[in-house]
Design a protein around this motif. Structure first.
Motif, PDB file in Angstrom:
ATOM      1  N   SER A  12      31.796 -62.324  -5.261  1.00 28.58           N
ATOM      2  CA  SER A  12      31.716 -61.436  -4.099  1.00 28.58           C
ATOM      3  C   SER A  12      30.410 -61.699  -3.351  1.00 28.58           C
ATOM      4  O   SER A  12      29.529 -60.858  -3.273  1.00 28.58           O
ATOM      5  N   ILE A  13      30.297 -62.899  -2.807  1.00 25.05           N
ATOM      6  CA  ILE A  13      29.074 -63.247  -2.080  1.00 25.05           C
ATOM      7  C   ILE A  13      29.296 -63.256  -0.579  1.00 25.05           C
ATOM      8  O   ILE A  13      28.373 -63.504   0.176  1.00 25.05           O
ATOM      9  N   GLY A  14      30.531 -63.005  -0.159  1.00 23.55           N
ATOM     10  CA  GLY A  14      30.829 -63.010   1.274  1.00 23.55           C
ATOM     11  C   GLY A  14      31.436 -64.331   1.704  1.00 23.55           C
ATOM     12  O   GLY A  14      31.066 -65.390   1.209  1.00 23.55           O
ATOM     13  N   ALA A  15      32.359 -64.245   2.643  1.00 25.17           N
ATOM     14  CA  ALA A  15      33.115 -65.421   3.076  1.00 25.17           C
ATOM     15  C   ALA A  15      32.220 -66.506   3.666  1.00 25.17           C
ATOM     16  O   ALA A  15      32.408 -67.687   3.390  1.00 25.17           O
ATOM     17  N   MET A  16      31.251 -66.135   4.466  1.00 28.29           N
ATOM     18  CA  MET A  16      30.434 -67.152   5.118  1.00 28.29           C
ATOM     19  C   MET A  16      29.498 -67.850   4.137  1.00 28.29           C
ATOM     20  O   MET A  16      29.257 -69.049   4.255  1.00 28.29           O
ATOM     21  N   ASP A  17      28.989 -67.121   3.148  1.00 24.73           N
ATOM     22  CA  ASP A  17      28.167 -67.768   2.126  1.00 24.73           C
ATOM     23  C   ASP A  17      29.012 -68.729   1.292  1.00 24.73           C
ATOM     24  O   ASP A  17      28.586 -69.847   0.994  1.00 24.73           O
ATOM     25  N   ALA A  18      30.210 -68.290   0.931  1.00 25.91           N
ATOM     26  CA  ALA A  18      31.117 -69.155   0.180  1.00 25.91           C
ATOM     27  C   ALA A  18      31.473 -70.383   1.001  1.00 25.91           C
ATOM     28  O   ALA A  18      31.502 -71.503   0.492  1.00 25.91           O
ATOM     29  N   TYR A  19      31.710 -70.179   2.300  1.00 26.55           N
ATOM     30  CA  TYR A  19      32.026 -71.281   3.199  1.00 26.55           C
ATOM     31  C   TYR A  19      30.886 -72.304   3.228  1.00 26.55           C
ATOM     32  O   TYR A  19      31.112 -73.506   3.131  1.00 26.55           O
ATOM     33  N   SER A  20      29.664 -71.822   3.330  1.00 25.03           N
ATOM     34  CA  SER A  20      28.502 -72.728   3.389  1.00 25.03           C
ATOM     35  C   SER A  20      28.383 -73.587   2.139  1.00 25.03           C
ATOM     36  O   SER A  20      28.126 -74.789   2.218  1.00 25.03           O
ATOM     37  N   ILE A  21      28.581 -72.970   0.999  1.00 29.19           N
ATOM     38  CA  ILE A  21      28.489 -73.698  -0.268  1.00 29.19           C
ATOM     39  C   ILE A  21      29.628 -74.709  -0.379  1.00 29.19           C
ATOM     40  O   ILE A  21      29.417 -75.876  -0.727  1.00 29.19           O
ATOM     41  N   CYS A  22      30.832 -74.275  -0.033  1.00 30.84           N
ATOM     42  CA  CYS A  22      31.995 -75.148  -0.116  1.00 30.84           C
ATOM     43  C   CYS A  22      31.878 -76.305   0.879  1.00 30.84           C
ATOM     44  O   CYS A  22      32.214 -77.444   0.566  1.00 30.84           O
ATOM     45  N   LEU A  23      31.364 -76.013   2.079  1.00 31.78           N
ATOM     46  CA  LEU A  23      31.203 -77.043   3.098  1.00 31.78           C
ATOM     47  C   LEU A  23      30.252 -78.143   2.623  1.00 31.78           C
ATOM     48  O   LEU A  23      30.504 -79.331   2.831  1.00 31.78           O
ATOM     49  N   LYS A  24      29.186 -77.746   1.952  1.00 31.42           N
ATOM     50  CA  LYS A  24      28.233 -78.728   1.422  1.00 31.42           C
ATOM     51  C   LYS A  24      28.931 -79.668   0.445  1.00 31.42           C
ATOM     52  O   LYS A  24      28.756 -80.890   0.512  1.00 31.42           O
ATOM     53  N   ASP A  25      29.730 -79.104  -0.455  1.00 30.17           N
ATOM     54  CA  ASP A  25      30.455 -79.929  -1.425  1.00 30.17           C
ATOM     55  C   ASP A  25      31.519 -80.785  -0.741  1.00 30.17           C
ATOM     56  O   ASP A  25      31.717 -81.940  -1.103  1.00 30.17           O
ATOM     57  N   ALA A  26      32.190 -80.232   0.248  1.00 29.81           N
ATOM     58  CA  ALA A  26      33.226 -80.982   0.959  1.00 29.81           C
ATOM     59  C   ALA A  26      32.626 -82.172   1.700  1.00 29.81           C
ATOM     60  O   ALA A  26      33.192 -83.266   1.703  1.00 29.81           O
ATOM     61  N   LEU A  37      38.643 -75.821   1.558  1.00 27.59           N
ATOM     62  CA  LEU A  37      38.373 -75.548   2.972  1.00 27.59           C
ATOM     63  C   LEU A  37      39.650 -75.639   3.792  1.00 27.59           C
ATOM     64  O   LEU A  37      39.874 -74.828   4.695  1.00 27.59           O
ATOM     65  N   GLY A  38      40.489 -76.617   3.483  1.00 29.76           N
ATOM     66  CA  GLY A  38      41.770 -76.723   4.178  1.00 29.76           C
ATOM     67  C   GLY A  38      42.586 -75.456   4.022  1.00 29.76           C
ATOM     68  O   GLY A  38      43.132 -74.920   4.992  1.00 29.76           O
ATOM     69  N   LYS A  39      42.661 -74.947   2.795  1.00 31.45           N
ATOM     70  CA  LYS A  39      43.409 -73.710   2.546  1.00 31.45           C
ATOM     71  C   LYS A  39      42.777 -72.526   3.268  1.00 31.45           C
ATOM     72  O   LYS A  39      43.478 -71.673   3.810  1.00 31.45           O
ATOM     73  N   ALA A  40      41.453 -72.471   3.281  1.00 34.26           N
ATOM     74  CA  ALA A  40      40.767 -71.350   3.944  1.00 34.26           C
ATOM     75  C   ALA A  40      41.036 -71.357   5.445  1.00 34.26           C
ATOM     76  O   ALA A  40      41.304 -70.314   6.045  1.00 34.26           O
ATOM     77  N   PHE A  41      40.975 -72.535   6.060  1.00 30.43           N
ATOM     78  CA  PHE A  41      41.249 -72.614   7.495  1.00 30.43           C
ATOM     79  C   PHE A  41      42.725 -72.365   7.793  1.00 30.43           C
ATOM     80  O   PHE A  41      43.069 -71.755   8.798  1.00 30.43           O
ATOM     81  N   GLU A  42      43.601 -72.830   6.911  1.00 28.69           N
ATOM     82  CA  GLU A  42      45.039 -72.636   7.119  1.00 28.69           C
ATOM     83  C   GLU A  42      45.419 -71.153   7.048  1.00 28.69           C
ATOM     84  O   GLU A  42      46.215 -70.664   7.842  1.00 28.69           O
ATOM     85  N   SER A  43      44.831 -70.452   6.107  1.00 30.13           N
ATOM     86  CA  SER A  43      45.203 -69.049   5.867  1.00 30.13           C
ATOM     87  C   SER A  43      44.451 -68.058   6.733  1.00 30.13           C
ATOM     88  O   SER A  43      44.834 -66.894   6.816  1.00 30.13           O
ATOM     89  N   GLY A  44      43.371 -68.500   7.353  1.00 32.73           N
ATOM     90  CA  GLY A  44      42.564 -67.572   8.129  1.00 32.73           C
ATOM     91  C   GLY A  44      41.584 -66.789   7.271  1.00 32.73           C
ATOM     92  O   GLY A  44      41.054 -65.769   7.696  1.00 32.73           O
ATOM     93  N   ALA A  45      41.323 -67.262   6.069  1.00 33.45           N
ATOM     94  CA  ALA A  45      40.421 -66.555   5.155  1.00 33.45           C
ATOM     95  C   ALA A  45      39.002 -66.445   5.706  1.00 33.45           C
ATOM     96  O   ALA A  45      38.226 -65.606   5.266  1.00 33.45           O
ATOM     97  N   LEU A  46      38.677 -67.282   6.679  1.00 35.23           N
ATOM     98  CA  LEU A  46      37.333 -67.249   7.264  1.00 35.23           C
ATOM     99  C   LEU A  46      37.304 -66.462   8.574  1.00 35.23           C
ATOM    100  O   LEU A  46      36.333 -66.523   9.306  1.00 35.23           O
ATOM    101  N   GLY A  47      38.338 -65.731   8.838  1.00 32.14           N
ATOM    102  CA  GLY A  47      38.381 -64.906  10.043  1.00 32.14           C
ATOM    103  C   GLY A  47      39.634 -65.112  10.859  1.00 32.14           C
ATOM    104  O   GLY A  47      40.342 -64.181  11.167  1.00 32.14           O
ATOM    105  N   GLU A  48      39.919 -66.346  11.215  1.00 27.82           N
ATOM    106  CA  GLU A  48      41.158 -66.651  11.927  1.00 27.82           C
ATOM    107  C   GLU A  48      41.633 -68.036  11.523  1.00 27.82           C
ATOM    108  O   GLU A  48      40.860 -68.852  11.017  1.00 27.82           O
ATOM    109  N   GLU A  49      42.916 -68.286  11.740  1.00 26.35           N
ATOM    110  CA  GLU A  49      43.482 -69.575  11.373  1.00 26.35           C
ATOM    111  C   GLU A  49      43.005 -70.679  12.314  1.00 26.35           C
ATOM    112  O   GLU A  49      42.868 -70.461  13.507  1.00 26.35           O
ATOM    113  N   HIS A  50      42.750 -71.832  11.746  1.00 24.06           N
ATOM    114  CA  HIS A  50      42.379 -73.031  12.500  1.00 24.06           C
ATOM    115  C   HIS A  50      43.157 -74.187  11.898  1.00 24.06           C
ATOM    116  O   HIS A  50      42.663 -74.866  10.986  1.00 24.06           O
ATOM    117  N   LYS A  51      44.370 -74.399  12.399  1.00 21.68           N
ATOM    118  CA  LYS A  51      45.236 -75.439  11.835  1.00 21.68           C
ATOM    119  C   LYS A  51      44.621 -76.831  11.940  1.00 21.68           C
ATOM    120  O   LYS A  51      44.738 -77.637  11.032  1.00 21.68           O
TER     121      LYS A  51
END
Length: 124
Positions: A12-26, A37-51
């Motif tokens: 429970s660190i927040g979506a944007m913190d998780a995104y930053s960490i995942c982005l570094k690894d990606a 990250l693909g799943k997060a963007f597909e589902s809108g888990a980061l706020g809205e969908e970005h196909k």
């Protein structure tokens, strides 16, 4: 969801913190992080969908041999009338022992709706 040491860890660190960490690894070409990250963007888990971003990360994960991304990307291509690309990725995922891809291909060849009917390939 945070990607660390080859595992997806729910925290429970927040979506944007998780995104930053995942982005570094990606960006370091870790396919599991690219897929996440693909799943997060597909589902809108980061706020809205970005196909388009989802497809980009799934493509990168596929390039790094991530079998589940092959299935996700195949679904995207088939849904967007890119049948040849979709079937190629399903066949690749099926070759990597993805049972879902094998089942989808068998049904496609048996029914002959998306690809030409081919009972031999449906049974393979």
């Amino acid at each position: 969801m945070v990607f660390k040491s080859g595992l997806l860890v729910i925290e429970s660190i927040g979506a944007m913190d998780a995104y930053s960490i995942c982005l570094k690894d990606a960006r370091a070409n870790i396919p599991q992080a690219q897929h996440a990250l693909g799943k997060a963007f597909e589902s809108g888990a980061l706020g809205e969908e970005h196909k388009s971003y989802a497809v980009m990360w799934f493509e990168r994960a596929v390039a790094n041999h991530h079998p589940e991304s092959e299935l996700y990307l195949a679904h995207y291509y088939l849904s967007n009338n890119k049948v040849n690309l979709g079937v190629q990725l399903l066949e690749k995922a099926a070759h990597h022992s993805d049972l879902r891809a094998q089942k989808i291909l068998a049904n496609m060849y048996y029914e002959g709706k998306i690809v030409k009917k081919n009972i031999a390939k449906a049974k393979a």
